[in-house]
Design a protein around this motif. Sequence first.
Motif, PDB file in Angstrom:
ATOM      1  N   GLN A  36     -31.043 -42.791  17.853  1.00 46.08           N
ATOM      2  CA  GLN A  36     -30.895 -41.404  18.866  1.00 46.08           C
ATOM      3  C   GLN A  36     -32.389 -40.072  18.980  1.00 46.08           C
ATOM      4  N   VAL A  37     -32.976 -40.753  17.424  1.00 41.39           N
ATOM      5  CA  VAL A  37     -34.042 -39.661  17.876  1.00 41.39           C
ATOM      6  C   VAL A  37     -35.572 -41.001  18.915  1.00 41.39           C
ATOM      7  N   ASN A  38     -35.343 -41.357  18.676  1.00 38.64           N
ATOM      8  CA  ASN A  38     -36.586 -42.231  19.347  1.00 38.64           C
ATOM      9  C   ASN A  38     -35.717 -42.539  20.927  1.00 38.64           C
ATOM     10  N   GLN A  39     -34.858 -42.840  21.379  1.00 39.80           N
ATOM     11  CA  GLN A  39     -34.381 -42.768  22.505  1.00 39.80           C
ATOM     12  C   GLN A  39     -34.579 -41.460  23.281  1.00 39.80           C
ATOM     13  N   GLN A  40     -34.404 -40.427  22.374  1.00 39.10           N
ATOM     14  CA  GLN A  40     -34.911 -39.161  23.015  1.00 39.10           C
ATOM     15  C   GLN A  40     -36.578 -38.862  22.797  1.00 39.10           C
ATOM     16  N   GLN A  41     -37.222 -39.114  21.977  1.00 41.44           N
ATOM     17  CA  GLN A  41     -38.438 -39.216  22.151  1.00 41.44           C
ATOM     18  C   GLN A  41     -39.244 -40.391  23.617  1.00 41.44           C
ATOM     19  N   GLN A 116     -41.272 -29.364  32.433  1.00 41.28           N
ATOM     20  CA  GLN A 116     -41.602 -28.375  31.832  1.00 41.28           C
ATOM     21  C   GLN A 116     -41.143 -28.526  31.057  1.00 41.28           C
ATOM     22  N   ARG A 117     -39.443 -27.885  31.920  1.00 42.85           N
ATOM     23  CA  ARG A 117     -38.300 -27.178  30.766  1.00 42.85           C
ATOM     24  C   ARG A 117     -38.138 -28.439  30.521  1.00 42.85           C
ATOM     25  N   MET A 118     -37.330 -29.297  30.966  1.00 42.85           N
ATOM     26  CA  MET A 118     -36.195 -30.882  30.503  1.00 42.85           C
ATOM     27  C   MET A 118     -37.490 -30.940  29.522  1.00 42.85           C
ATOM     28  N   GLN A 119     -38.193 -31.350  29.477  1.00 46.86           N
ATOM     29  CA  GLN A 119     -39.793 -31.568  28.268  1.00 46.86           C
ATOM     30  C   GLN A 119     -39.321 -31.222  27.260  1.00 46.86           C
ATOM     31  N   ALA A 120     -39.726 -29.192  26.913  1.00 45.00           N
ATOM     32  CA  ALA A 120     -39.026 -28.368  26.356  1.00 45.00           C
ATOM     33  C   ALA A 120     -37.371 -28.595  25.349  1.00 45.00           C
ATOM     34  N   ASP A 121     -36.122 -28.671  25.989  1.00 46.74           N
ATOM     35  CA  ASP A 121     -35.082 -29.517  26.250  1.00 46.74           C
ATOM     36  C   ASP A 121     -35.284 -30.473  25.055  1.00 46.74           C
ATOM     37  N   ASN A 125     -34.226 -31.818  21.403  1.00 44.39           N
ATOM     38  CA  ASN A 125     -33.001 -33.085  20.783  1.00 44.39           C
ATOM     39  C   ASN A 125     -33.971 -34.004  19.923  1.00 44.39           C
ATOM     40  N   VAL A 126     -34.751 -34.070  20.324  1.00 42.44           N
ATOM     41  CA  VAL A 126     -35.010 -35.072  18.946  1.00 42.44           C
ATOM     42  C   VAL A 126     -35.310 -33.696  17.640  1.00 42.44           C
ATOM     43  N   ASN A 127     -35.767 -32.942  17.778  1.00 47.18           N
ATOM     44  CA  ASN A 127     -35.731 -31.800  16.471  1.00 47.18           C
ATOM     45  C   ASN A 127     -34.036 -31.473  16.021  1.00 47.18           C
ATOM     46  N   GLN A 128     -33.371 -31.271  16.696  1.00 47.08           N
ATOM     47  CA  GLN A 128     -31.950 -30.843  16.316  1.00 47.08           C
ATOM     48  C   GLN A 128     -31.329 -32.423  15.607  1.00 47.08           C
ATOM     49  N   ASP A 129     -31.948 -33.390  15.923  1.00 43.35           N
ATOM     50  CA  ASP A 129     -31.183 -34.740  15.922  1.00 43.35           C
ATOM     51  C   ASP A 129     -31.971 -34.981  14.899  1.00 43.35           C
ATOM     52  N   GLN A 130     -33.649 -35.357  14.366  1.00 39.28           N
ATOM     53  CA  GLN A 130     -34.372 -35.393  13.179  1.00 39.28           C
ATOM     54  C   GLN A 130     -33.720 -34.248  11.896  1.00 39.28           C
ATOM     55  N   ASN A 144     -17.780 -35.794   7.972  1.00 44.90           N
ATOM     56  CA  ASN A 144     -16.507 -35.036   8.743  1.00 44.90           C
ATOM     57  C   ASN A 144     -18.149 -34.001   9.846  1.00 44.90           C
ATOM     58  N   GLU A 145     -19.491 -32.543   9.076  1.00 43.73           N
ATOM     59  CA  GLU A 145     -19.759 -32.665  10.196  1.00 43.73           C
ATOM     60  C   GLU A 145     -20.361 -33.576  10.878  1.00 43.73           C
ATOM     61  N   VAL A 146     -20.478 -34.410  10.171  1.00 46.23           N
ATOM     62  CA  VAL A 146     -22.055 -35.586  11.103  1.00 46.23           C
ATOM     63  C   VAL A 146     -20.641 -34.846  12.436  1.00 46.23           C
ATOM     64  N   SER A 147     -19.840 -35.871  12.511  1.00 48.65           N
ATOM     65  CA  SER A 147     -18.991 -35.677  13.582  1.00 48.65           C
ATOM     66  C   SER A 147     -19.011 -34.359  13.737  1.00 48.65           C
ATOM     67  N   SER A 148     -18.910 -33.011  13.522  1.00 46.43           N
ATOM     68  CA  SER A 148     -19.086 -32.272  14.157  1.00 46.43           C
ATOM     69  C   SER A 148     -20.018 -31.319  15.033  1.00 46.43           C
ATOM     70  N   LEU A 149     -21.495 -32.021  14.054  1.00 45.40           N
ATOM     71  CA  LEU A 149     -22.803 -31.780  15.310  1.00 45.40           C
ATOM     72  C   LEU A 149     -22.852 -33.178  16.397  1.00 45.40           C
ATOM     73  N   GLU A 150     -22.234 -33.860  16.222  1.00 45.79           N
ATOM     74  CA  GLU A 150     -22.488 -34.544  17.268  1.00 45.79           C
ATOM     75  C   GLU A 150     -21.906 -34.936  18.620  1.00 45.79           C
ATOM     76  N   ARG A 151     -20.380 -33.448  17.963  1.00 49.04           N
ATOM     77  CA  ARG A 151     -19.846 -33.006  19.542  1.00 49.04           C
ATOM     78  C   ARG A 151     -20.347 -32.485  20.078  1.00 49.04           C
ATOM     79  N   GLY A 152     -21.771 -31.061  19.310  1.00 52.59           N
ATOM     80  CA  GLY A 152     -22.411 -30.339  19.670  1.00 52.59           C
ATOM     81  C   GLY A 152     -23.468 -30.875  20.289  1.00 52.59           C
ATOM     82  N   GLN A 153     -23.991 -31.958  19.832  1.00 60.18           N
ATOM     83  CA  GLN A 153     -24.938 -33.179  20.375  1.00 60.18           C
ATOM     84  C   GLN A 153     -24.672 -33.367  21.854  1.00 60.18           C
ATOM     85  N   ALA A 154     -23.137 -33.319  21.614  1.00 59.77           N
ATOM     86  CA  ALA A 154     -22.548 -34.197  23.307  1.00 59.77           C
ATOM     87  C   ALA A 154     -22.708 -32.750  24.337  1.00 59.77           C
TER      88      ALA A 154
END
Length: 195
Positions: A36-41, A116-121, A125-130, A144-154
Amino acid sequence: MKYPQTLPVLIALAFAGAAHAQAPAQPAQEQVIQRQVNQQQRVENGLKDGSLTVREAGRIEKKEAGLDRMIARDSKDGISAQEQKQINARENAISRDIARDAHNAKRGDPAGTSNQRMQADVQRNVNQDQRIQAGVQSGQLSGNEVSSLERGQARVDRTEARAARNGHVSAAEQAAVQRRENKQSRRIHRDRQNG
């Protein structure tokens, strides 16, 4: 007098069980999050070099949201081989979409405000996934925590996709994305620090 012979075995089993319970998450989960990190990059790089438009990046973020939901569902009890195969298939499809969009005739404006706004966002995402990946690797995050955090990323990805669907990200839309990202950042920090 069999107790002295079985005692070392019982102690070894107890230590093995304790070590297993505290072991970091499985490699499948780490691999999925790294991808996911790689694809966001790749999306961010496409925005930076103009090979992706804001609208194309938004469509990819919408697909990433679906992937995040899939990972959230599968992460609760560990990602099985079958689940990883399904996740890989979804990631491969998104990877092909990124490549196709990056090599079509449409060009984005890297210096444009929306871009520029989309790049920042996307960089966030990259930072959060890392950060999630680091928590998985260190054993700070449970399934369970990863599951919850992935829902947040979604939710973050869906908000980005909605903001970019018309090819323009306004200041108000970016503020909405940033509020979601701030909430997600606090959740990542809390879950990694809760012991």
